[in-house]
Write a protein that holds these residues in place. Structure first.
Motif, PDB file in Angstrom:
ATOM      1  N   ALA A 329       0.834  -1.197   0.000  1.00  0.00           N
ATOM      2  CA  ALA A 329       0.000   0.000   0.000  1.00  0.00           C
ATOM      3  C   ALA A 329       0.869   1.248   0.000  1.00  0.00           C
ATOM      4  O   ALA A 329       1.736   1.409   0.858  1.00  0.00           O
ATOM      5  CB  ALA A 329      -0.920  -0.005   1.216  1.00  0.00           C
ATOM      6  N   ARG A 330       0.614   2.115  -0.965  1.00  0.00           N
ATOM      7  CA  ARG A 330       1.381   3.358  -1.070  1.00  0.00           C
ATOM      8  C   ARG A 330       0.464   4.425  -1.638  1.00  0.00           C
ATOM      9  O   ARG A 330      -0.246   4.188  -2.619  1.00  0.00           O
ATOM     10  CB  ARG A 330       2.587   3.143  -1.977  1.00  0.00           C
ATOM     11  CG  ARG A 330       3.486   4.334  -2.150  1.00  0.00           C
ATOM     12  CD  ARG A 330       4.841   3.879  -2.722  1.00  0.00           C
ATOM     13  NE  ARG A 330       4.661   3.103  -3.938  1.00  0.00           N
ATOM     14  CZ  ARG A 330       4.633   3.633  -5.166  1.00  0.00           C
ATOM     15  NH1 ARG A 330       4.762   4.939  -5.317  1.00  0.00           N
ATOM     16  NH2 ARG A 330       4.480   2.870  -6.220  1.00  0.00           N
ATOM     17  N   PHE A 331       0.457   5.621  -1.034  1.00  0.00           N
ATOM     18  CA  PHE A 331      -0.422   6.695  -1.490  1.00  0.00           C
ATOM     19  C   PHE A 331      -0.041   7.128  -2.905  1.00  0.00           C
ATOM     20  O   PHE A 331       1.135   7.135  -3.284  1.00  0.00           O
ATOM     21  CB  PHE A 331      -0.344   7.894  -0.553  1.00  0.00           C
ATOM     22  CG  PHE A 331      -1.004   7.655   0.779  1.00  0.00           C
ATOM     23  CD1 PHE A 331      -2.259   7.099   0.854  1.00  0.00           C
ATOM     24  CD2 PHE A 331      -0.360   7.992   1.967  1.00  0.00           C
ATOM     25  CE1 PHE A 331      -2.874   6.873   2.075  1.00  0.00           C
ATOM     26  CE2 PHE A 331      -0.951   7.771   3.192  1.00  0.00           C
ATOM     27  CZ  PHE A 331      -2.214   7.213   3.246  1.00  0.00           C
ATOM     28  N   ALA A 332      -1.066   7.526  -3.651  1.00  0.00           N
ATOM     29  CA  ALA A 332      -0.834   7.940  -5.029  1.00  0.00           C
ATOM     30  C   ALA A 332      -0.067   9.247  -5.113  1.00  0.00           C
ATOM     31  O   ALA A 332       0.613   9.512  -6.106  1.00  0.00           O
ATOM     32  CB  ALA A 332      -2.166   8.075  -5.766  1.00  0.00           C
ATOM     33  N   HIS A 333      -0.189  10.065  -4.088  1.00  0.00           N
ATOM     34  CA  HIS A 333       0.512  11.359  -4.087  1.00  0.00           C
ATOM     35  C   HIS A 333       0.747  11.761  -2.632  1.00  0.00           C
ATOM     36  O   HIS A 333      -0.062  11.436  -1.746  1.00  0.00           O
ATOM     37  CB  HIS A 333      -0.330  12.432  -4.798  1.00  0.00           C
ATOM     38  CG  HIS A 333       0.408  13.719  -5.020  1.00  0.00           C
ATOM     39  ND1 HIS A 333       0.457  14.711  -4.066  1.00  0.00           N
ATOM     40  CD2 HIS A 333       1.141  14.163  -6.062  1.00  0.00           C
ATOM     41  CE1 HIS A 333       1.179  15.719  -4.524  1.00  0.00           C
ATOM     42  NE2 HIS A 333       1.611  15.408  -5.744  1.00  0.00           N
ATOM     43  N   PRO A 334       1.878  12.460  -2.333  1.00  0.00           N
ATOM     44  CA  PRO A 334       2.121  12.874  -0.944  1.00  0.00           C
ATOM     45  C   PRO A 334       0.989  13.697  -0.346  1.00  0.00           C
ATOM     46  O   PRO A 334       0.800  13.688   0.876  1.00  0.00           O
ATOM     47  CB  PRO A 334       3.411  13.699  -1.058  1.00  0.00           C
ATOM     48  CG  PRO A 334       4.105  13.165  -2.266  1.00  0.00           C
ATOM     49  CD  PRO A 334       3.015  12.781  -3.224  1.00  0.00           C
ATOM     50  N   ALA A 335       0.246  14.409  -1.191  1.00  0.00           N
ATOM     51  CA  ALA A 335      -0.866  15.202  -0.664  1.00  0.00           C
ATOM     52  C   ALA A 335      -1.922  14.325  -0.018  1.00  0.00           C
ATOM     53  O   ALA A 335      -2.649  14.763   0.881  1.00  0.00           O
ATOM     54  CB  ALA A 335      -1.493  16.043  -1.784  1.00  0.00           C
ATOM     55  N   VAL A 336      -2.039  13.070  -0.461  1.00  0.00           N
ATOM     56  CA  VAL A 336      -2.992  12.153   0.160  1.00  0.00           C
ATOM     57  C   VAL A 336      -2.568  11.882   1.603  1.00  0.00           C
ATOM     58  O   VAL A 336      -3.391  11.897   2.530  1.00  0.00           O
ATOM     59  CB  VAL A 336      -3.070  10.834  -0.637  1.00  0.00           C
ATOM     60  CG1 VAL A 336      -4.017   9.858   0.043  1.00  0.00           C
ATOM     61  CG2 VAL A 336      -3.509  11.109  -2.065  1.00  0.00           C
TER      62      VAL A 336
END
Length: 928
Positions: A329-336
């Motif tokens: 699991a890894r966020f699509a963008h740091p803003a998430v």
């Protein structure tokens, strides 16, 4: 700006044409957050000619799901608002039972309504579409109220006889998208269109339009990788970059990933608040772990079983908040991740980090991962925290991340509040780490640790961490700590053994730090006289190396005995010992100063063999520079000098002084003005002490010689000599200032000064006894003495230098002897030997160049050239091209060619090679 949506727009155009012919339909635009569903929906009216369709719009919202017929009212409000009052009343009159929903009394009791309302609403649409086809647009279907969904279901099953196209958008992964009514609406649609992510080419076009400049390919790649083709992410980042004035250049590609658009964070935050608790818990767990992690760890942290975890991850991926096609699991963008953190209070964030630390520790994860969680916990929590943080600090230090290691140790101190030995050990470790980037803080923490250590030996071992090598720079405050520790060890009750290792190491460091003081230098030499030399322990070798270095700097004693003791150190110093370079630096300088450098060759070879792949680091190259320069092998020394300069950034403070001193020795031996000036400029850093300013002046002096200002050069050399004498640094091998002064004063016609200096140099060389110093002093005396003594002095110089390691000095003595003997067999033999030596040393040489017909003699060459011609000729000797010389002197290339032509004519040579040989022998730019 809508890009790469041609297929969807074509499908809508076809559906509108069919609606105009009486074949109504409806379709769904589905996809994750940020793929551009709403933007595409708002663009659909452009698919029809102006006035060809009537558009009804509505946008569902999660907060309005409790408003009955809320979406339906929005659709007809846009129609009623634009219509005149009479027309509006007429429409409401035709609405029948639907008037209760659409009229001013829309707040009536809906419980009394039946299917008549749904039928009358359809009838109203039928009347409207009879004159003009309808395009009905509903955004975010998943948040529609149940009454509107029932009507849409009713309408979808009864499109015959209507002329309309119904288009709804649906966000994947939302809880409302799984509502049975929503699913019923979607399942009956003619088409479910899924806009695909933008291509790299479309990304580049958006970048150009937003930043108004043609972008570099690397910048476009960074934007595409960051956004993964989703317009929302891309446009949010580009808007921030535009405000910041960032240009789309390759050099600015890093800004793309570093940008955190607040509008994107807010969109993600609003999306997260609408998710069920398990989904939010998994998102919080991913944010707390701050990186991709195995599902088992993620599930334990989120408190979910395997089924619950898979369901939550699936929802996050469908929402577009997680990267696709990723096992972890890894966020699509740091803003998430920022949005997830914003959704949690400070107390909740701390609880998540506490739980993450415990789960990672129990799962056996590396100390660095656990420590990263502990860094976010400001208070003691786990009994195993300190060992984990210390282990993580050690790993970070080995990886060269000293500041991160220091952060781990500072955090560990929060868990150790007792003023006892464990806290002292942490403080000592912290000081050792901080030494590389914050020496004042390191000294402060060491001072805090010393009173907590129980024995003098413990305190000595701790304070030695501030000076891990003999040659490590020591500040005055650190020196005070070293002296205090040494004084503690000197107390009778604390002295465990006469040859205490800590005591020897402390003495070595304190003495080395003060070798630039004449009194301390003399005291070190006196200590060597009463010391019983031992080389078995590291402390013994360190102290002996420092004392021998002092004797070498001052030339106090006999070079033969100093070299013998230095060789004893080599016999015991492991070529693979960690940190052994500091001892070897001093030993190598000692052997160079005693003209016994060949003794170090086997040690250097062993160290290079033990280096693994055979490549040398900067310090290894510096050792070879000094070794080959002392042997007079200039080409080999220059090769390694390039290695030093290329890797100089990796040099530690304890090795920088050694490296620059080795390069300085090469610059003086090779008569390399540019290298000398470069080293002098860099070595002015105060951390390179002890290196007196006199040595730096000696390196800069050849610049004055090159420009033809011999008087200024002589004044500089004499001042350097006075400073070196005052410091007690009198070794004629290491500090050859008198040979320069003798040559310059002789050239200026001050023969009395030249003879006085030559006599002093000879006396000093004899006292020290190094063959290279004695042979050079004899050669210089021969140059200024009467002709009848010259040959005898040169013969003695040659015989003396045959015992020396320096082939360059032997070459110059043999060359001068052959020049003085005339044209006999002995002279020819000397010239032949000089040629062989010149080739080995890499210096210019033409046999018989001093007497060849038409070529200037040595004495004539000194005065033949003007000052500018001498500067041009000197740069030619150093290998510069005409264009490079023009740039250096700030003249035209044509002027350089003119000066060279005049120089060739005056010296009687035909090219650069011959001119270099004549200048080298004539010593136009440096003494030799």
């Amino acid at each position: 700006m809508l890009l790469e949506r041609g297929a969807e727009l074509a499908a809508v155009r076809q559906a509108l044409h069919s609606a105009a012919d009486g074949r109504s339909s409806y379709m769904v635009l589905a996809g994750p957050l940020g793929v551009g569903r709403s933007a595409l929906l708002h663009q659909l009216p452009c698919c029809a000619d102006e006035g060809a369709v009537q558009v009804l719009r509505a946008g569902a919202a999660a907060a309005e799901q409790g408003i009955a017929f809320g979406v339906v009212r929005q659709l007809f409000d846009s129609l009623f608002t634009a219509a005149p009052a009479p027309d509006r009343e007429l429409l409401l009159a035709d609405a029948g039972a639907a008037r209760q929903v659409l009229g001013d009394d829309g707040g009536a009791d809906l419980g009394t309504l039946d299917g008549t309302v749904l039928r009358d609403l359809r009838s109203l649409l039928a009347g409207l579409s009879a004159t003009t086809p309808l395009l009905i647009l509903i955004d975010d279907l998943q948040w529609s109220d149940s009454w509107s969904l029932r009507w849409l279901t009713h309408l979808a099953a009864r499109l015959d006889g209507l002329r309309l196209l119904l288009v709804c958008t649906l966000r994947d992964g939302e809880p409302g998208s799984r509502d049975p009514l929503v699913q019923e609406v979607v399942s009956g649609s003619a088409q479910v269109l899924r806009p695909v992510p933008l291509s790299s080419a479309a990304t580049g076009e958006l970048v150009r339009a937003q930043l108004r400049e043609h972008p570099d390919d690397e910048f476009v790649r960074a934007c595409h990788d960051m956004s993964r083709g989703r317009p929302l992410l891309l446009q949010s980042v580009l808007s921030e970059l535009a405000v910041a004035g960032c240009r789309p250049l390759a050099a600015n590609a890093g800004h793309v990933h570093a940008t955190r658009p607040p509008q994107l964070r807010d969109r993600v935050l609003s999306c997260l608040f609408l998710q069920p608790q398990p989904v939010r818990d998994v998102a919080a767990a991913i944010a707390a772990l701050a990186g991709p992690e195995e599902p088992a760890v993620l599930g334990r942290l989120a408190g979910l079983d395997d089924v619950g975890l898979v369901t939550a991850l699936h929802a996050l991926r469908r929402l577009g908040l997680l990267a696709e096609a990723d096992d972890r699991a890894r966020f699509a963008h740091p803003a998430v991740g920022e949005a997830v953190e914003c959704s949690l209070s400070a107390a909740e964030q701390q609880r998540w980090h506490e739980a993450a630390a415990g789960v990672l520790y129990e799962s056996g994860r590396p100390a660095e991962q656990v420590a990263a969680q502990l860094m976010s916990i400001p208070t003691p929590r786990y009994p195993w925290a300190v060992p984990v943080l210390r282990s993580a600090a050690g790993s970070a230090q080995r990886a060269g991340m000293s500041e991160l290691a220091a952060g781990y140790l500072r955090r560990a101190l929060l868990d150790v509040v007792e003023q006892d030995r464990p806290r002292a050990q942490l403080l000592v470790e912290l000081a050792a780490v901080e030494l590389s980037f914050d020496p004042p803080a390191a000294e402060c923490h060491m001072a805090q640790a010393l009173p907590l250590l129980p024995t003098a030996r413990d305190r000595a071992a701790a304070v030695l961490r501030l000076s891990p090598c003999v040659t490590s720079p020591v500040t005055p405050s650190a020196g005070a700590l070293l002296r205090r520790a040494a004084d503690d060890l000197a107390e009778p009750y604390a002295w465990q053994a006469p040859g205490s290792e800590e005591a020897l190491c402390l003495e070595a460091r304190l003495r080395y730090a003060r070798l630039d003081e004449h009194a301390e230098l003399a005291d070190a030499v006196g200590r060597l006289g009463v010391l019983e030399p031992s080389v078995r322990s590291r402390g013994d070798r360190e102290l002996l190396a420092v004392l021998l270095h002092a004797a070498t700097l001052s030339a106090d004693g006999e070079a033969v005995e100093v070299a013998r003791l230095a060789r004893n150190i080599l016999d015991w110093e492991p070529a693979t010992a960690p940190g052994g370079g500091s001892v070897m630096q001093l030993v190598l300088f000692t052997l160079v100063g005693a003209d016994a450098v060949p003794a170090a060759e086997s040690w250097l070879n062993a160290a290079e063999r033990n280096g693994g792949d055979g490549t040398l680091d900067a310090e290894g190259h510096a050792r070879r520079v000094l070794f080959h320069a002392a042997r007079g092998r200039l080409p080999r020394a220059r090769e390694h000098a390039e290695g030093v300069l290329e890797l100089a950034g990796a040099l530690g403070e304890e090795s920088r002084c050694f490296a620059y001193a080795a390069l300085g020795a090469l610059a003086l031996s090779a008569r390399d003005v540019q290298l000398g000036s470069r080293i002098a400029a860099v070595a002015a850093d105060p951390i390179l002490a002890p290196m007196p300013a006199a040595l730096l002046g000696l390196l800069r002096m050849p610049e004055a010689v090159q420009t033809g200002d011999a008087a200024a050069a002589l004044e500089t050399v004499m001042e350097c000599g006075r400073q070196l004498e005052c410091a007690g640094w009198r070794n004629p091998v290491l500090f050859p200032w008198r040979p320069w002064a003798i040559s310059l004063s002789h050239r200026l016609g001050d023969h009395h000064l030249a003879r006085t200096l030559a006599a002093q140099e000879y006396t000093r060389a004899r006292e020290w006894g190094a063959p290279v110093a004695v042979g050079r002093a004899l050669r210089l005396r021969a140059r200024i003495d009467e002709a009848d003594e010259r040959v005898d002095l040169l013969r003695e110089a040659v015989e003396t230098l045959r015992d020396s390691a320096n082939e360059l000095e032997l070459f110059m003595a043999v060359r001068d002897l052959g020049r003085s003997l005339g044209d006999g067999p002995e002279a020819r033999q000397a010239c032949c030997e000089a040629g062989e030596l010149a080739k080995a040393c890499g210096v210019p040489w033409l046999a018989g160049s001093a007497t060849a017909e038409g070529r200037a003699s040595a004495s004539a060459a000194r005065t033949a050239l003007t000052r500018t011609e001498s500067r041009v000729a000197a740069l030619v000797v150093h290998g510069l091209t005409n264009r490079e010389i023009a740039t250096e002197l700030q003249v035209s290339a044509r002027a350089v060619e003119k000066h060279l032509t005049n120089s060739f004519r005056k010296l009687g040579v035909t090219g650069r090679r011959e001119m270099a040989a004549v200048l080298h022998e004539a010593e136009v730019h440096v003494p030799g």
